[in-house]
Design an enzyme around this catalytic site. Structure first.
Site, PDB file in Angstrom:
ATOM      1  N   ARG A 229       0.852  -1.201   0.000  1.00 31.00           N
ATOM      2  CA  ARG A 229       0.000   0.000   0.000  1.00 31.00           C
ATOM      3  C   ARG A 229       0.888   1.251   0.000  1.00 31.00           C
ATOM      4  O   ARG A 229       1.678   1.463   0.933  1.00 31.00           O
ATOM      5  CB  ARG A 229      -0.899  -0.017   1.245  1.00 31.00           C
TER       6      ARG A 229
ATOM      7  N   HIS B 251      -4.598  -1.782   7.890  1.00 37.91           N
ATOM      8  CA  HIS B 251      -5.340  -1.961   6.633  1.00 37.91           C
ATOM      9  C   HIS B 251      -6.167  -0.740   6.255  1.00 37.91           C
ATOM     10  O   HIS B 251      -6.610  -0.622   5.103  1.00 37.91           O
ATOM     11  CB  HIS B 251      -6.253  -3.190   6.715  1.00 37.91           C
TER      12      HIS B 251
ATOM     13  N   GLU C 224     -13.550 -21.618  27.435  1.00 37.20           N
ATOM     14  CA  GLU C 224     -12.807 -22.170  28.584  1.00 37.20           C
ATOM     15  C   GLU C 224     -12.658 -21.145  29.706  1.00 37.20           C
ATOM     16  O   GLU C 224     -11.686 -21.117  30.434  1.00 37.20           O
ATOM     17  CB  GLU C 224     -11.422 -22.673  28.145  1.00 37.20           C
TER      18      GLU C 224
ATOM     19  N   GLN D 139       6.896   5.534  10.127  1.00 41.02           N
ATOM     20  CA  GLN D 139       7.215   5.141  11.498  1.00 41.02           C
ATOM     21  C   GLN D 139       5.967   4.727  12.295  1.00 41.02           C
ATOM     22  O   GLN D 139       6.012   3.794  13.093  1.00 41.02           O
ATOM     23  CB  GLN D 139       7.904   6.301  12.204  1.00 41.02           C
TER      24      GLN D 139
END
Ligand code: FAD
Length: 385
Positions: A260, A330, A355, A271
């Protein structure tokens, strides 16, 4: 299975997961149901039902260290399939450890090849777990009479046997194997879930269901002990599922960041994006190594209640952070169904509940720490508080 047999099995299985299961994602997400007619035969051929069933019962008898990468790989593709495979293997494994020789001989060969499937029935709509359970089992001669309700029970559509927890006295819990076709036992589906779509997590009603006393697992009143043992290693399996989801989100984010381009440069060179990637990788790296430590200790015969709860806790937080950042890397397209990021984000949230939610993990972890925990690793020494 020795290392070279395992390597061959693993390579074949992983390539089938990507070739045959990954393409089912759109269909399952759209229809909100697993195509069981084709999926079950495919999973049977892949050996996915016998992963943790001991070899003497016809399974593959993988060690925990061998199994974790497998369940992590399933978690990279559509989550409903991962949940089906997880519950089947986790509770077939539990039965191989806590079931009587007769129960193992009757159920495990079928579990190994997918003719049988074992579900785990603990959660109740009107009660908490452990000593708070509302379901009861009263002894009547050579039988027990089981009454109560369970819900959110995964694989309720395919399970042939349910490990059911019920109170056998005011303070004691016992575990039973209940066959699907017992008179008085009804199963109804619950609404579809946010993520891990397609699986069935139904409601079970036991209306005076008669089961032979031989279906009790272990001694009367040992249910809490069995529960803790079954959930202990299963929490590690959930953490491995978190790892698979997080690893896939990281891999997709790296690929996206490389390709991209904004303002003439790939975003991987910015950064701010590099920080997201490094933070995601930190979570993934830590989880990989926590899981290996827990698996090796269990395979060496140790009990690992603390490690299991810490893996489960860190795993759910890590996969939450990683899927958050994957969405940021994204940008808007990640929020659409054109990329798997949106699905991974939803799938990950189930790992928070399976769990036991975080509160139960805090409780188990603190109990073990306060009792005095031996870390039993290279850092263990004679330090003073
Ligand atoms: C898709 C799916 C599949 C599942 N599959 C299974 C399955 O196969 N078998 C099965 O048995 N269960 C299954 N569950 C249930 C799951 O294990 C529970 O949802 C989970 O353990 C939380 O229990 P609960 O829903 O009863 O929540 P509750 O107990 O009502 O908890 C709600 C909130 O209250 C907190 N809380 C509750 N009690 C206490 C307490 N004493 N102290 C402090 N905080 C507390 C919890 O941490 C949580 O934040 C499944 C759930 C889902 C969503």
């Amino acid at each position: 299975m020795n290392q070279s047999e395992y390597d061959t099995f693993r390579d074949r299985l992983f390539s089938r997961i990507w070739r045959e299961l990954d393409p089912l994602e759109t269909q399952i997400e759209d229809e909100e149901r697993l195509p069981l007619e084709t999926l079950i035969p495919t999973l049977r051929e892949m050996g996915a039902f016998g992963l943790l069933v001991p070899e003497e019962y016809g399974g593959l008898g993988l060690t925990i260290e061998q199994y974790l990468p497998v369940i992590a790989e399933f978690a990279k593709v559509q989550g409903g399939i991962r949940v089906l495979v997880h519950v089947h293997n986790s509770f077939a494994h539990a039965l191989s450890e806590i079931g009587s020789p007769e129960q193992r001989a009757a159920i495990l060969p079928g579990a190994a090849d997918g003719r049988h499937s074992i579900a785990f029935a603990l959660t109740e709509p009107e009660h908490g777990t452990g000593a708070d359970l509302g379901s009861t089992a009263h002894r009547d001669g050579d039988e027990y009479v089981l009454t109560g309700r369970k819900w959110l029970i995964t694989n309720s559509d395919i399970a042939s046997h349910f490990i059911v927890f019920a109170r056998t006295s005011a303070t004691e819990v016992s575990a039973f194997v209940v066959e699907r076709d017992r008179p008085g036992f009804t199963i109804t589906p619950l609404p579809e879930t946010m993520g891990c779509k397609g699986g069935e997590h139904g409601e079970l009603v036991f209306d005076g269901v008669r089961i032979p006393a031989a279906n009790r697992i272990g001694a009367e009143g040992q249910g809490q002990e069995h529960l803790e043992r079954a959930l202990e290693i299963s929490r590690v399996f959930i953490a491995a599922s978190s790892l698979g989801t997080a690893q896939r989100a990281l891999d997709l984010s790296l690929a996206h960041a490389r390709q991209r381009v904004t303002f003439g440069k790939p975003i991987a060179h910015r950064q701010a994006v590099q920080r997201y990637l490094a933070e995601m990788a930190t979570d993934v790296y830590a989880l990989r190594h926590m899981l290996l430590d827990a698996a090796r200790k269990w395979d060496a015969g140790q009990r690992i209640p603390l490690e299991a709860s810490l893996c489960k806790l860190f795993g759910l937080e890590a996969v939450g952070r990683v899927t958050d950042r994957a969405l940021l890397v994204h940008g808007g397209i990640g929020y659409t169904r054109r990329t798997p990021i949106e699905r991974l984000y939803r799938d990950a949230r189930l790992n928070w509940l399976e769990e036991g939610p975080p509160t139960i993990q805090y409780l188990v972890a603190a109990r073990e720490l306060v009792a005095g925990h031996d870390w039993a690793d290279a850092f263990a020494g004679t330090g003073h508080a």
